[in-house]
Design an enzyme around this catalytic site. Structure first.
Site, PDB file in Angstrom:
ATOM      1  N   SER A  70     -18.767  -3.159   7.360  1.00 19.93           N
ATOM      2  CA  SER A  70     -17.920  -2.672   6.162  1.00 19.93           C
ATOM      3  C   SER A  70     -18.723  -1.400   5.073  1.00 19.93           C
ATOM      4  O   SER A  70     -19.256  -0.772   4.919  1.00 19.93           O
ATOM      5  CB  SER A  70     -16.357  -3.251   5.854  1.00 19.93           C
ATOM      6  OG  SER A  70     -15.660  -2.662   4.815  1.00 19.93           O
ATOM      7  N   ASP A 283     -17.356   1.265   7.720  1.00 23.82           N
ATOM      8  CA  ASP A 283     -15.962   0.718   9.329  1.00 23.82           C
ATOM      9  C   ASP A 283     -14.689   1.944   8.950  1.00 23.82           C
ATOM     10  O   ASP A 283     -14.271   1.579  10.171  1.00 23.82           O
ATOM     11  CB  ASP A 283     -16.169  -0.040   8.978  1.00 23.82           C
ATOM     12  CG  ASP A 283     -15.377  -1.330   8.128  1.00 23.82           C
ATOM     13  OD1 ASP A 283     -14.811  -0.640   6.979  1.00 23.82           O
ATOM     14  OD2 ASP A 283     -14.406  -2.223   8.668  1.00 23.82           O
ATOM     15  N   PRO A 504     -15.173 -14.854  -7.117  1.00 21.63           N
ATOM     16  CA  PRO A 504     -16.079 -15.089  -6.332  1.00 21.63           C
ATOM     17  C   PRO A 504     -16.429 -13.864  -5.447  1.00 21.63           C
ATOM     18  O   PRO A 504     -14.395 -14.047  -4.411  1.00 21.63           O
ATOM     19  CB  PRO A 504     -16.825 -16.582  -5.928  1.00 21.63           C
ATOM     20  CG  PRO A 504     -15.026 -17.239  -6.376  1.00 21.63           C
ATOM     21  CD  PRO A 504     -15.009 -16.286  -6.996  1.00 21.63           C
ATOM     22  N   GLY A 506     -15.679 -12.432  -1.581  1.00 22.01           N
ATOM     23  CA  GLY A 506     -15.946 -13.031  -0.544  1.00 22.01           C
ATOM     24  C   GLY A 506     -16.267 -12.276   0.392  1.00 22.01           C
ATOM     25  O   GLY A 506     -16.549 -12.756   1.755  1.00 22.01           O
ATOM     26  N   ARG A 512     -17.068 -11.094  -8.664  1.00 24.17           N
ATOM     27  CA  ARG A 512     -16.442 -10.278  -9.482  1.00 24.17           C
ATOM     28  C   ARG A 512     -15.731  -9.961 -11.072  1.00 24.17           C
ATOM     29  O   ARG A 512     -14.862 -11.585 -10.682  1.00 24.17           O
ATOM     30  CB  ARG A 512     -15.786  -8.894  -8.352  1.00 24.17           C
ATOM     31  CG  ARG A 512     -15.748  -8.807  -7.254  1.00 24.17           C
ATOM     32  CD  ARG A 512     -14.841  -8.108  -6.792  1.00 24.17           C
ATOM     33  NE  ARG A 512     -15.470  -7.917  -5.059  1.00 24.17           N
ATOM     34  CZ  ARG A 512     -16.831  -7.357  -4.393  1.00 24.17           C
ATOM     35  NH1 ARG A 512     -17.634  -6.334  -4.737  1.00 24.17           N
ATOM     36  NH2 ARG A 512     -16.500  -7.217  -3.024  1.00 24.17           N
TER      37      ARG A 512
HETATM   38  C1  G16 Z   1     -13.017  -6.325   2.595  1.00 17.70           C
HETATM   39  C2  G16 Z   1     -11.529  -7.266   2.804  1.00 17.70           C
HETATM   40  C3  G16 Z   1     -10.839  -6.186   1.496  1.00 17.70           C
HETATM   41  C4  G16 Z   1     -11.022  -6.961   0.630  1.00 17.70           C
HETATM   42  C5  G16 Z   1     -12.514  -6.598   0.303  1.00 17.70           C
HETATM   43  C6  G16 Z   1     -13.295  -6.647  -0.957  1.00 17.70           C
HETATM   44  O1  G16 Z   1     -12.485  -4.936   3.178  1.00 17.70           O
HETATM   45  O2  G16 Z   1     -11.224  -6.738   3.981  1.00 17.70           O
HETATM   46  O3  G16 Z   1      -9.194  -6.768   1.804  1.00 17.70           O
HETATM   47  O4  G16 Z   1     -10.626  -6.143  -0.662  1.00 17.70           O
HETATM   48  O5  G16 Z   1     -13.535  -7.216   1.390  1.00 17.70           O
HETATM   49  O6  G16 Z   1     -13.175  -8.385  -0.799  1.00 17.70           O
HETATM   50  P1  G16 Z   1     -14.117  -9.213  -1.913  1.00 17.70           P
HETATM   51  O7  G16 Z   1     -13.722  -8.648  -3.090  1.00 17.70           O
HETATM   52  O8  G16 Z   1     -13.589 -10.859  -1.484  1.00 17.70           O
HETATM   53  O9  G16 Z   1     -15.829  -9.175  -1.767  1.00 17.70           O
HETATM   54  P2  G16 Z   1     -14.349  -4.338   3.607  1.00 17.70           P
HETATM   55  O10 G16 Z   1     -13.800  -3.328   3.556  1.00 17.70           O
HETATM   56  O11 G16 Z   1     -14.968  -5.004   3.585  1.00 17.70           O
HETATM   57  O12 G16 Z   1     -13.780  -4.698   5.371  1.00 17.70           O
END
Ligand code: G16
Length: 552
Positions: A70, A283, A504, A506, A512
């Protein structure tokens, strides 16, 4: 157990997709597994196994496996699993996935046997796995590993090749509901959205301040390829110039870059002031808008703005239909405080807050008749329950409805067709925003004038182990390391309308930091002070954050 010989599972793993014993545990994160691409082959193989088992547990309903990292840099890759109704993988199976990925090759066969037993899976049932991938050069190789996982458990598969993540969600759901949602092909998907978009737009492509022209930053990812395919079908109904279509994915461009840096991407042509611009991520499941005004100032319209714009449009149509429906907006802690105030006080709409991750927002949104959910980063969509759809159709077809009510219900049905209800979809969201701006006769300045964002900043801090941070209360309160939240509270108190939190990530190996305050200079200081705190509390890696000079 069945006709499926689980020895194959072990043999494939050992010979072709073995797990290096030195690799540490990895977790199904905010949106699946995500890390450096060269550490993922065994993960992909095992996700092929898992998707096949998951499909059998639903007597053969299609399960999606999307290979993508992504918004992450090109060196990363990852995998997102899609459940039968097009949603993200159910939480209990995230844990099963994590366990399956972390066992040794030698224990793999036993782990699969355990899943089959605990989930009471009929191994003679059909299994169907749909596989898609983004434009990263390592995605095709990783897709082979997924396929081998499906083959090892004698499942059937369909390769969709290069697709956006939301397209694969749409294919899975459309297939499982036997075409009731749409035709599960790329042509079927584009046709559904474009047909509804063209009908809502009518013959006049411009209206008031709305001009039929925008620049599209495709993040050098799959979104740019698919937008070109959309353009062919749109036939000028939307003049969308596709940029950033063949460089390094997400490099200095794309929705995440624009949102976090609060500046335009590289790679756009020089354009007149106030040109409408849109950025999607690698993506194409997130989208943000922006423009540069006549004074050269950059303005961002993010997921919070998109949610409020969509909600106000849908509320107007619902009221014109003469029906009563419960509409709610779902946000996360990253939502700008000003947007939440606007939703509560101006739109008078219910607003809920969930932890980060669209899977959480989606589940909250389906509690409403119409649930509009968006993360500030531009990830989101709208969901309508069946009773809502039935009520709108009834209004359209009832002899008792006035012409205005029929017109509004017809518009609502078309708007629903533009929306990809399964998950956030950058292109579908963009077509909906374009429809709304067109119907209101608005340019981006008109949209921006609805409320003033509080100055805000998001920063990333690299630390030795991001898992030393634990949060609660929709990720707004830090419970570990001990004392961290008290220190954050003390810093926040110094600033007017200050708010900040840490969590943290994910999806990336960072912590963050989010900060907002009434004043733009204050927010820089608050973000820096919190980032320094994170760095010091958790053995930061690389340069220590510094407080901006003007405040020292
Ligand atoms: C994914 C999730 C989103 C989230 C983002 C960042 O997005 O689908 O809901 O906001 O990760 O998450 P984190 O702050 O835990 O890194 P994507 O667009 O990267 O698939």
């Amino acid at each position: 157990m069945s006709s499926v010989n689980l020895r194959t599972v072990y043999a494939f793993a050992r010979e072709m997709h073995s797990k290096n014993a030195n690799i540490g545990p990895i977790q199904y994160g905010t949106a699946g597994f995500r890390t450096l691409h060269d550490r993922l082959e065994y993960v992909m193989y095992r996700m092929g196994l898992l998707a096949t088992l998951r499909s059998r547990s639903f007597s053969g309903s299609a399960i999606g496996v999307m290979i993508t990292a992504s918004h992450n840099p090109e060196s990363d890759n990852g995998v997102k699993l899609i459940d039968p109704m097009g949603e993200m993988l159910e939480k209990s199976w995230e844990d099963i996935a994590t366990d399956l990925v972390n066992v040794s090759d030698d224990d793999l066969e036993a782990e699969v046997t355990k899943i089959v037993k605990c989930q009471e899976i009929d191994m003679n049932a059909n299994a169907n796995v749909y596989i898609g991938w983004d434009t990263r050069y390592h995605s095709p190789v990783l897709s082979r590993a997924v396929m081998n996982g499906v083959i090892a458990l004698k499942g059937n598969m369909k390769e969709y090749g290069i697709v956006t993540t939301p397209m694969l969600h749409y294919f899975v759901y459309s297939h499982n509901v036997k075409g009731a949602y749409g035709v599960p092909t790329e042509a079927g998907y584009i046709n559904k959205l474009v047909t509804a978009f063209k009908q809502l737009r009518g013959d006049n492509y411009e209206n008031g301040n709305y001009k039929n022209h925008l620049l599209f930053d495709g993040a050098n990812g799959v979104g740019s390829l698919k937008m070109l395919a959309f353009n062919r079908k749109l036939e000028g109904a939307l003049q969308c110039v596709v940029c950033n279509s063949n460089g390094k994915i997400n490099y200095e461009c794309g929705a995440d870059f624009v949102k976090t840096n609060q500046k335009p991407p590289t790679g756009l042509p020089i354009a007149p002031a106030n040109t409408r611009c849109v950025s999607v991520d690698g993506d194409a499941d997130r989208v943000v808008y922006f423009f540069i005004d006549e004074d050269g100032k950059f303005h961002l319209l993010d997921g919070d703005r998109i949610a409020t714009l969509i909600a106000s449009y849908l509320m107007k149509l619902v009221s014109e239909c003469g029906v009563k429906l419960n509409l709610g907006i779902v946000q996360t802690a990253y939502a700008n405080g000003a947007s939440t105030d606007y939703i509560k006080n101006e739109l008078n709409v219910n607003v809920a807050c969930t932890p980060t991750g669209v899977k959480h927002l989606h589940h909250k949104a389906i509690e409403y008749d119409i649930g509009v959910y968006f993360e500030a980063n531009g990830h989101g969509t709208v969901v309508f329950n069946q009773q809502t759809k039935d009520l709108i159709s009834k209004t359209l077809n009832s002899d008792d409805s006035t012409d205005d009510q029929k017109q509004a219900s017809n518009d609502l049905i078309l708007a629903i067709d533009i929306i990809n209800e399964t998950v956030g979809d950058a292109i579908s969201d963009m077509l909906l925003v374009e429809t709304i701006l067109h119907s209101k006769g608005w340019d981006l300045k008109d949209w921006l004038a609805t409320y003033d964002d509080l100055p805000n900043l998001q920063q990333k801090v690299k630390v030795k182990d991001r898992n030393v941070f634990e949060t609660t209360d929709a990720k707004r309160v830090c419970v570990k390391p001990e004392g961290m939240q008290d220190q954050i509270n003390m810093l926040v108190k110094k600033y007017k309308r200050g708010r900040a939190f840490v969590r943290p990530s994910g999806t990336e190996d960072v912590v963050r930091v989010y900060a907002e305050a009434a004043d733009a200079e204050d927010v820089k200081c608050l973000a820096a002070e919190i980032s320094m705190l994170v760095y010091d509390m958790a053995n930061g890696v690389g340069e220590r954050p510094v407080i901006p000079q003007q405040k020292l």
